[in-house]
Structure formats: C-alpha cells, structure tokens
Scaffold this motif. Structure first.
Motif, PDB file in Angstrom:
ATOM      1  N   PRO A  41       0.801  -1.227   0.000  1.00 51.60           N
ATOM      2  CA  PRO A  41       0.000   0.000   0.000  1.00 51.60           C
ATOM      3  C   PRO A  41       0.832   1.274   0.000  1.00 51.60           C
ATOM      4  O   PRO A  41       0.280   2.344  -0.127  1.00 51.60           O
ATOM      5  CB  PRO A  41      -0.815  -0.115   1.288  1.00 51.60           C
ATOM      6  N   VAL A  42       2.148   1.181   0.147  1.00 46.65           N
ATOM      7  CA  VAL A  42       2.994   2.372   0.110  1.00 46.65           C
ATOM      8  C   VAL A  42       3.908   2.279  -1.104  1.00 46.65           C
ATOM      9  O   VAL A  42       4.243   1.196  -1.555  1.00 46.65           O
ATOM     10  CB  VAL A  42       3.849   2.491   1.399  1.00 46.65           C
ATOM     11  N   PRO A  43       4.317   3.415  -1.665  1.00 44.87           N
ATOM     12  CA  PRO A  43       5.207   3.369  -2.836  1.00 44.87           C
ATOM     13  C   PRO A  43       6.594   2.850  -2.458  1.00 44.87           C
ATOM     14  O   PRO A  43       7.000   2.911  -1.297  1.00 44.87           O
ATOM     15  CB  PRO A  43       5.274   4.820  -3.297  1.00 44.87           C
ATOM     16  N   PHE A  44       7.313   2.339  -3.451  1.00 49.81           N
ATOM     17  CA  PHE A  44       8.645   1.795  -3.226  1.00 49.81           C
ATOM     18  C   PHE A  44       9.608   2.841  -2.685  1.00 49.81           C
ATOM     19  O   PHE A  44      10.518   2.532  -1.936  1.00 49.81           O
ATOM     20  CB  PHE A  44       9.232   1.236  -4.518  1.00 49.81           C
ATOM     21  N   ALA A  54      17.199   2.952  -1.687  1.00 48.01           N
ATOM     22  CA  ALA A  54      16.169   3.688  -2.415  1.00 48.01           C
ATOM     23  C   ALA A  54      16.286   3.431  -3.913  1.00 48.01           C
ATOM     24  O   ALA A  54      17.379   3.299  -4.452  1.00 48.01           O
ATOM     25  CB  ALA A  54      16.303   5.179  -2.133  1.00 48.01           C
ATOM     26  N   PHE A  55      15.165   3.350  -4.604  1.00 49.98           N
ATOM     27  CA  PHE A  55      15.138   3.256  -6.056  1.00 49.98           C
ATOM     28  C   PHE A  55      15.315   4.647  -6.626  1.00 49.98           C
ATOM     29  O   PHE A  55      14.794   5.627  -6.079  1.00 49.98           O
ATOM     30  CB  PHE A  55      13.790   2.707  -6.556  1.00 49.98           C
ATOM     31  N   ARG A  56      16.036   4.723  -7.722  1.00 45.12           N
ATOM     32  CA  ARG A  56      16.162   6.002  -8.409  1.00 45.12           C
ATOM     33  C   ARG A  56      14.948   6.182  -9.311  1.00 45.12           C
ATOM     34  O   ARG A  56      14.704   5.362 -10.199  1.00 45.12           O
ATOM     35  CB  ARG A  56      17.441   6.040  -9.243  1.00 45.12           C
ATOM     36  N   ILE A  57      14.176   7.208  -9.077  1.00 45.30           N
ATOM     37  CA  ILE A  57      12.966   7.447  -9.861  1.00 45.30           C
ATOM     38  C   ILE A  57      13.315   8.455 -10.943  1.00 45.30           C
ATOM     39  O   ILE A  57      13.738   9.577 -10.656  1.00 45.30           O
ATOM     40  CB  ILE A  57      11.838   7.971  -8.966  1.00 45.30           C
ATOM     41  N   LYS A  58      13.135   8.051 -12.208  1.00 40.78           N
ATOM     42  CA  LYS A  58      13.466   8.929 -13.320  1.00 40.78           C
ATOM     43  C   LYS A  58      12.267   9.798 -13.670  1.00 40.78           C
ATOM     44  O   LYS A  58      11.130   9.343 -13.640  1.00 40.78           O
ATOM     45  CB  LYS A  58      13.855   8.108 -14.549  1.00 40.78           C
ATOM     46  N   GLU A  59      12.566  11.021 -14.012  1.00 37.22           N
ATOM     47  CA  GLU A  59      11.507  11.911 -14.479  1.00 37.22           C
ATOM     48  C   GLU A  59      11.407  11.772 -15.989  1.00 37.22           C
ATOM     49  O   GLU A  59      12.392  11.484 -16.661  1.00 37.22           O
ATOM     50  CB  GLU A  59      11.844  13.357 -14.127  1.00 37.22           C
ATOM     51  N   PRO A  60      10.214  11.976 -16.536  1.00 37.79           N
ATOM     52  CA  PRO A  60      10.102  11.922 -17.993  1.00 37.79           C
ATOM     53  C   PRO A  60      10.893  13.067 -18.623  1.00 37.79           C
ATOM     54  O   PRO A  60      11.034  14.136 -18.010  1.00 37.79           O
ATOM     55  CB  PRO A  60       8.603  12.086 -18.255  1.00 37.79           C
ATOM     56  N   PRO A  61      11.434  12.860 -19.820  1.00 37.72           N
ATOM     57  CA  PRO A  61      12.228  13.923 -20.449  1.00 37.72           C
ATOM     58  C   PRO A  61      11.375  15.143 -20.774  1.00 37.72           C
ATOM     59  O   PRO A  61      10.174  15.024 -21.036  1.00 37.72           O
ATOM     60  CB  PRO A  61      12.758  13.269 -21.729  1.00 37.72           C
TER      61      PRO A  61
END
Length: 150
Positions: A41-44, A54-61
């Motif tokens: 129920p919680v984000p990674f 921690a996972f590296r979350i990429k932003e869209p270009p």
C-alpha cells in the motif's frame, strides 16, 4: 532515526515478509531488492516500504521546443502539385539544378564517380580524369574491404 521509521512502518503494515532479490528484468535494470508480495500500500520510494536502498525514480524527459517554420519544414512538399497544376508535363526531378549525371539519381560516392566517368569522362581534362580514376580505385578497394557484408 531510520530504524525508528522502519519499525513504525512495520508496525503499521504488520510483519512483512523478508526481502528477496528479484531476477533481472527484460529492460536490463539489473537485480534489485523488492518485496515478496506485490501491491504494497505504500510506494517503493517510501521509507515505510522497508527497502534496504532507495530506487532512483526517473523523471520523464522535457519536451523539446521545435521550430515549425524552418526553411526545410516550410518548403516541404512545395513541388508536389507540379503535375496537377502543370498538366503533368513537368516532373519534380526535372526541376533539380545540378550536373546532368546527378539529376534525379541516387547512389554512393563510388557509384557517382563511375557514373561521372561514363557520362563525361571523354570530355574531361587529362589531370581531372586521372584524379577521378584514382578516386574510383581507392573507393573500390575501400568498399570491398570494409562494410556491413564483411
């Protein structure tokens, strides 16, 4: 502090299953730590997920600003209506300005040199003809020794 947050998260979620390494994915992301049961129920990225790193979350270009009125784009398809308006007497390849052996023709440098030699070789100066033959010999060797077919 991090231990406290993790302990509070586990208390809220109940005792979670131990983390296992997931297999490599198709996109080549590599092996990562992930929860055994899907659909937490919680984000990674949350510290409550109990992940060891921690996972590296990429932003869209960002969207690129494109100039829609460059000369190439503005004049695209200008001669498409030559046949319609001109009674089909003029073909767009006849509007190309350049040497006769290149008008409406496509090919690589070796093919272009051979075509030039066949069409205007008898009218060329001796020195220019010699340089053209040297270029043809060089390109012939280069194309036969290197390329995709090797």
């Amino acid at each position: 502090m991090a231990v406290l947050v993790r302990a509070v998260g586990r208390a809220l979620l109940g005792r979670t299953a131990p983390l296992v390494r997931t297999e490599r994915s198709i996109n080549g992301g590599g092996a990562r730590w992930g929860p055994v049961r899907p659909g937490l129920p919680v984000p990674f990225s949350s510290p409550l997920a109990g992940l060891t790193r921690a996972f590296r979350i990429k932003e869209p270009p960002k969207r690129k600003e494109v100039d829609r009125w460059t000369e190439k784009r503005a004049l695209f398809g200008v001669y498409d209506n030559v046949g319609i308006l001109g009674g089909f007497q003029l073909h767009p390849k006849n509007l190309i300005v350049g040497p006769k052996w290149l008008q409406g023709w496509k090919g690589n440098e070796l093919q272009r040199c051979i075509r030039k030699k066949k069409m205007v070789g008898d009218r060329m100066f001796v020195e220019d003809y010699h340089k053209l033959n040297k270029r043809i010999r060089y390109l012939y060797r280069r194309f036969n020794r290197t390329g995709k077919h090797r």
